[in-house]
Write a protein that holds these residues in place. Sequence first.
Motif, PDB file in Angstrom:
ATOM      1  N   LYS A   1      14.065   8.800   0.718  1.00  0.00           N
ATOM      2  CA  LYS A   1      12.975   9.736   0.419  1.00  0.00           C
ATOM      3  C   LYS A   1      12.709   9.789  -1.087  1.00  0.00           C
ATOM      4  CE  LYS A   1      11.625  14.539   1.102  1.00  0.00           C
ATOM      5  NZ  LYS A   1      12.030  15.829   1.666  1.00  0.00           N
ATOM      6  N   ARG A   2      13.774   9.854  -1.880  1.00  0.00           N
ATOM      7  CA  ARG A   2      13.626   9.909  -3.329  1.00  0.00           C
ATOM      8  C   ARG A   2      12.988   8.620  -3.850  1.00  0.00           C
ATOM      9  NH1 ARG A   2      16.749   7.699  -6.858  1.00  0.00           N
ATOM     10  NH2 ARG A   2      18.500   7.498  -5.418  1.00  0.00           N
ATOM     11  N   CYS A   3      13.433   7.476  -3.348  1.00  0.00           N
ATOM     12  CA  CYS A   3      12.892   6.198  -3.805  1.00  0.00           C
ATOM     13  C   CYS A   3      11.415   6.057  -3.451  1.00  0.00           C
ATOM     14  CB  CYS A   3      13.678   5.041  -3.188  1.00  0.00           C
ATOM     15  SG  CYS A   3      15.287   4.783  -3.937  1.00  0.00           S
ATOM     16  N   LEU A   4      11.047   6.476  -2.254  1.00  0.00           N
ATOM     17  CA  LEU A   4       9.647   6.354  -1.854  1.00  0.00           C
ATOM     18  C   LEU A   4       8.746   7.296  -2.644  1.00  0.00           C
ATOM     19  CD1 LEU A   4       9.942   5.871   1.993  1.00  0.00           C
ATOM     20  CD2 LEU A   4       9.407   4.160   0.256  1.00  0.00           C
ATOM     21  N   GLN A   5       9.236   8.484  -2.956  1.00  0.00           N
ATOM     22  CA  GLN A   5       8.441   9.402  -3.775  1.00  0.00           C
ATOM     23  C   GLN A   5       8.228   8.835  -5.170  1.00  0.00           C
ATOM     24  OE1 GLN A   5      10.653  13.051  -3.483  1.00  0.00           O
ATOM     25  NE2 GLN A   5       9.494  13.755  -1.697  1.00  0.00           N
ATOM     26  N   GLU A   6       9.278   8.245  -5.754  1.00  0.00           N
ATOM     27  CA  GLU A   6       9.138   7.624  -7.074  1.00  0.00           C
ATOM     28  C   GLU A   6       8.176   6.440  -7.018  1.00  0.00           C
ATOM     29  OE1 GLU A   6      12.988   6.537  -8.494  1.00  0.00           O
ATOM     30  OE2 GLU A   6      13.713   8.609  -8.515  1.00  0.00           O
ATOM     31  N   ALA A   7       8.265   5.624  -5.967  1.00  0.00           N
ATOM     32  CA  ALA A   7       7.389   4.465  -5.825  1.00  0.00           C
ATOM     33  C   ALA A   7       5.932   4.891  -5.710  1.00  0.00           C
ATOM     34  CB  ALA A   7       7.797   3.634  -4.614  1.00  0.00           C
ATOM     35  N   VAL A   8       5.664   5.940  -4.948  1.00  0.00           N
ATOM     36  CA  VAL A   8       4.289   6.419  -4.791  1.00  0.00           C
ATOM     37  C   VAL A   8       3.740   6.915  -6.119  1.00  0.00           C
ATOM     38  CG1 VAL A   8       2.878   8.222  -3.728  1.00  0.00           C
ATOM     39  CG2 VAL A   8       4.488   6.927  -2.339  1.00  0.00           C
ATOM     40  N   GLU A   9       4.525   7.665  -6.852  1.00  0.00           N
ATOM     41  CA  GLU A   9       4.070   8.175  -8.150  1.00  0.00           C
ATOM     42  C   GLU A   9       3.782   7.038  -9.131  1.00  0.00           C
ATOM     43  OE1 GLU A   9       7.086  10.857  -9.446  1.00  0.00           O
ATOM     44  OE2 GLU A   9       6.659  12.325  -7.874  1.00  0.00           O
ATOM     45  N   GLU A  10       4.684   6.060  -9.205  1.00  0.00           N
ATOM     46  CA  GLU A  10       4.497   4.942 -10.137  1.00  0.00           C
ATOM     47  C   GLU A  10       3.309   4.077  -9.746  1.00  0.00           C
ATOM     48  OE1 GLU A  10       8.164   2.810 -10.188  1.00  0.00           O
ATOM     49  OE2 GLU A  10       9.266   4.439 -11.147  1.00  0.00           O
ATOM     50  N   CYS A  11       3.165   3.788  -8.465  1.00  0.00           N
ATOM     51  CA  CYS A  11       2.057   2.935  -8.019  1.00  0.00           C
ATOM     52  C   CYS A  11       0.712   3.625  -8.193  1.00  0.00           C
ATOM     53  CB  CYS A  11       2.260   2.520  -6.570  1.00  0.00           C
ATOM     54  SG  CYS A  11       3.649   1.405  -6.330  1.00  0.00           S
ATOM     55  N   ASP A  12       0.663   4.940  -7.987  1.00  0.00           N
ATOM     56  CA  ASP A  12      -0.585   5.661  -8.196  1.00  0.00           C
ATOM     57  C   ASP A  12      -0.973   5.689  -9.668  1.00  0.00           C
ATOM     58  OD1 ASP A  12      -0.965   6.096  -5.533  1.00  0.00           O
ATOM     59  OD2 ASP A  12      -0.264   8.178  -5.548  1.00  0.00           O
ATOM     60  N   LYS A  13       0.021   5.648 -10.561  1.00  0.00           N
ATOM     61  CA  LYS A  13      -0.285   5.572 -11.993  1.00  0.00           C
ATOM     62  C   LYS A  13      -0.817   4.190 -12.361  1.00  0.00           C
ATOM     63  CE  LYS A  13       3.188   8.894 -13.518  1.00  0.00           C
ATOM     64  NZ  LYS A  13       4.486   9.043 -14.209  1.00  0.00           N
ATOM     65  N   ASP A  14      -0.220   3.144 -11.765  1.00  0.00           N
ATOM     66  CA  ASP A  14      -0.602   1.776 -12.109  1.00  0.00           C
ATOM     67  C   ASP A  14      -1.912   1.338 -11.462  1.00  0.00           C
ATOM     68  OD1 ASP A  14       1.667   1.584 -13.636  1.00  0.00           O
ATOM     69  OD2 ASP A  14       2.832   0.521 -12.104  1.00  0.00           O
ATOM     70  N   PHE A  15      -2.173   1.801 -10.258  1.00  0.00           N
ATOM     71  CA  PHE A  15      -3.384   1.407  -9.529  1.00  0.00           C
ATOM     72  C   PHE A  15      -4.177   2.660  -9.189  1.00  0.00           C
ATOM     73  CE2 PHE A  15      -0.078  -1.711  -8.478  1.00  0.00           C
ATOM     74  CZ  PHE A  15      -0.670  -2.847  -8.987  1.00  0.00           C
ATOM     75  N   GLU A  16      -5.467   2.601  -9.386  1.00  0.00           N
ATOM     76  CA  GLU A  16      -6.350   3.748  -9.188  1.00  0.00           C
ATOM     77  C   GLU A  16      -6.277   4.242  -7.735  1.00  0.00           C
ATOM     78  OE1 GLU A  16      -8.870   6.711 -10.111  1.00  0.00           O
ATOM     79  OE2 GLU A  16      -8.096   5.255 -11.536  1.00  0.00           O
ATOM     80  N   PRO A  17      -5.849   5.484  -7.510  1.00  0.00           N
ATOM     81  CA  PRO A  17      -5.703   5.965  -6.133  1.00  0.00           C
ATOM     82  C   PRO A  17      -7.022   6.257  -5.422  1.00  0.00           C
ATOM     83  CG  PRO A  17      -5.093   7.684  -7.687  1.00  0.00           C
ATOM     84  CD  PRO A  17      -5.361   6.446  -8.489  1.00  0.00           C
ATOM     85  N   ASN A  18      -8.115   6.338  -6.140  1.00  0.00           N
ATOM     86  CA  ASN A  18      -9.394   6.651  -5.509  1.00  0.00           C
ATOM     87  C   ASN A  18     -10.252   5.420  -5.249  1.00  0.00           C
ATOM     88  OD1 ASN A  18      -8.813   9.399  -5.566  1.00  0.00           O
ATOM     89  ND2 ASN A  18      -9.614   9.598  -7.638  1.00  0.00           N
ATOM     90  N   ASP A  19      -9.800   4.243  -5.645  1.00  0.00           N
ATOM     91  CA  ASP A  19     -10.574   3.024  -5.439  1.00  0.00           C
ATOM     92  C   ASP A  19     -10.209   2.429  -4.082  1.00  0.00           C
ATOM     93  OD1 ASP A  19     -12.134   0.791  -5.724  1.00  0.00           O
ATOM     94  OD2 ASP A  19     -10.878  -0.157  -7.250  1.00  0.00           O
ATOM     95  N   GLU A  20     -11.206   2.292  -3.203  1.00  0.00           N
ATOM     96  CA  GLU A  20     -10.931   1.813  -1.846  1.00  0.00           C
ATOM     97  C   GLU A  20     -10.482   0.353  -1.810  1.00  0.00           C
ATOM     98  OE1 GLU A  20     -15.391   0.566  -0.416  1.00  0.00           O
ATOM     99  OE2 GLU A  20     -14.752   2.627  -0.114  1.00  0.00           O
ATOM    100  N   LYS A  21     -10.782  -0.419  -2.846  1.00  0.00           N
ATOM    101  CA  LYS A  21     -10.358  -1.822  -2.882  1.00  0.00           C
ATOM    102  C   LYS A  21      -8.875  -1.960  -3.236  1.00  0.00           C
ATOM    103  CE  LYS A  21     -14.945  -3.342  -4.121  1.00  0.00           C
ATOM    104  NZ  LYS A  21     -15.796  -3.925  -5.159  1.00  0.00           N
ATOM    105  N   MET A  22      -8.287  -0.912  -3.763  1.00  0.00           N
ATOM    106  CA  MET A  22      -6.879  -0.958  -4.179  1.00  0.00           C
ATOM    107  C   MET A  22      -5.923  -0.435  -3.113  1.00  0.00           C
ATOM    108  SD  MET A  22      -6.537  -2.208  -7.131  1.00  0.00           S
ATOM    109  CE  MET A  22      -7.442  -2.640  -8.579  1.00  0.00           C
ATOM    110  N   VAL A  23      -6.429  -0.100  -1.941  1.00  0.00           N
ATOM    111  CA  VAL A  23      -5.579   0.482  -0.906  1.00  0.00           C
ATOM    112  C   VAL A  23      -4.476  -0.490  -0.497  1.00  0.00           C
ATOM    113  CG1 VAL A  23      -5.545   1.300   1.483  1.00  0.00           C
ATOM    114  CG2 VAL A  23      -7.354   2.024  -0.044  1.00  0.00           C
TER     115      VAL A  23
END
Length: 72
Positions: free
Chosen positions: A33-55
């Motif tokens: 759970k901790r690793c996945l939360q960190e991964a989500v935070e880091e990936c959302d910083k690196d890739f735009e979370p609102n761009d549908e092409k980056m899903v």
Amino acid sequence: MRRLLAVALLSGFLGLLPHPEPADAQGEDSKLKRCLQEAVEECDKDFEPNDEKMVAIRGWCYIIRGAICYVN
């Protein structure tokens, strides 16, 4: 006919097995759970979370970074 009978017996046998308990990935101090939360935070910083092409890119980023964190 033999195959049908074999499948029926096999499915009946599987019905008699005890129910397995689901995996608890949401434990309080779960490393996964901790690793996945960190991964989500880091990936959302690196890739735009609102761009549908980056899903798809963010999805793979979650999987890869989460696995790397969990292994280490």
